[in-house]
Design an enzyme around this catalytic site. Sequence first.
Site, short mmCIF file in Angstrom:
data_model
loop_
_atom_site.label_atom_id
_atom_site.label_comp_id
_atom_site.label_asym_id
_atom_site.label_seq_id
_atom_site.Cartn_x
_atom_site.Cartn_y
_atom_site.Cartn_z
N GLU A 15 0.85 -1.20 0.00
CA GLU A 15 0.00 0.00 0.00
C GLU A 15 0.88 1.25 0.00
OE1 GLU A 15 -2.85 1.40 -0.08
OE2 GLU A 15 -4.46 -0.01 0.43
N ASP A 194 -9.60 2.68 -4.23
CA ASP A 194 -8.64 2.54 -3.13
C ASP A 194 -7.78 3.80 -3.08
OD1 ASP A 194 -6.87 1.43 -1.17
OD2 ASP A 194 -7.27 -0.58 -1.91
#
Length: 284
Positions: A15, A194
């Site tokens: 991430e 996201d």
Amino acid sequence: MSAERITDSVAHHAEGPCWSASWGGLRWVDMLAGDVLSLGEDGQVLRRHVDDVVACVRPRATGGAVLAVEKGIALEDPDGAVHPAELLWEDPGIRMNEGGTAPDGCFWVGSMAYDQSAGAATLYRVHPDLTWEAVLEGVTVSNGIAWSPDGTRAYYNDTPTGKVDVFDWTEAGGLVNRRTFVVPRLEEGDVHPDGLTVDSEGAVWVALHGAGQVHRYTADGELDTVVEVGARQTTACCLGGDDLRTLYVTTSRENLDADEDPAAGSLFAVRVDVPGLPVLPFEG
């Protein structure tokens, strides 16, 4: 347009990529392993463990980094030493997720429940002296916050809503006038926006988890670029490289079987025409 796979499957749940000249290039996180990863000039991936969970990393104005760890904020000094975390809560069912630094030098970072309970999360504003305040409550999965080039708008994802929102922003007033910016569409399947980033033209690049794509939307909300990524669970993106024209995309193999989607957890990259914005440092 297709992104190239530039690493092996080096992360379980990658991430938050962030390019900063202050730390010499690209860093991202293997979130649930609690590790910060960095890309060496030779293409090798370096890994450093910092906590049980590390959800986001951004540069500090004084050198080093600010880190969103499981339940709070930790500071890394220029020499790499990490200070004990300043906790924002005690609930073991909640963890940090994505964040970003605003034009005011504050760190805006959000949370989520491990079980993704609806409305259990919060977006926080962390000031340079590490005092903090909750600015948006009732969130489910706080994701992808970034500012327009002139600093007057902030783009934000609460992933389960399936849309990208935009706020008006000022240092004094914070986030106001929330409204829908875009609702990404796919030919099939649900949409899960996201992480995101904003380029120098004010366009918004959004990683669509589960779709294996990154979409670019102009400042007017028009889709003009689709980047295909060779792993379905695309988690976040940033623009970096010396000219800020390389789009880096992180991917995840969370909840996948061992032999499912072999490229998941890899880092991908593609050259684009429009440069990004220099990352804003945390002033703490």
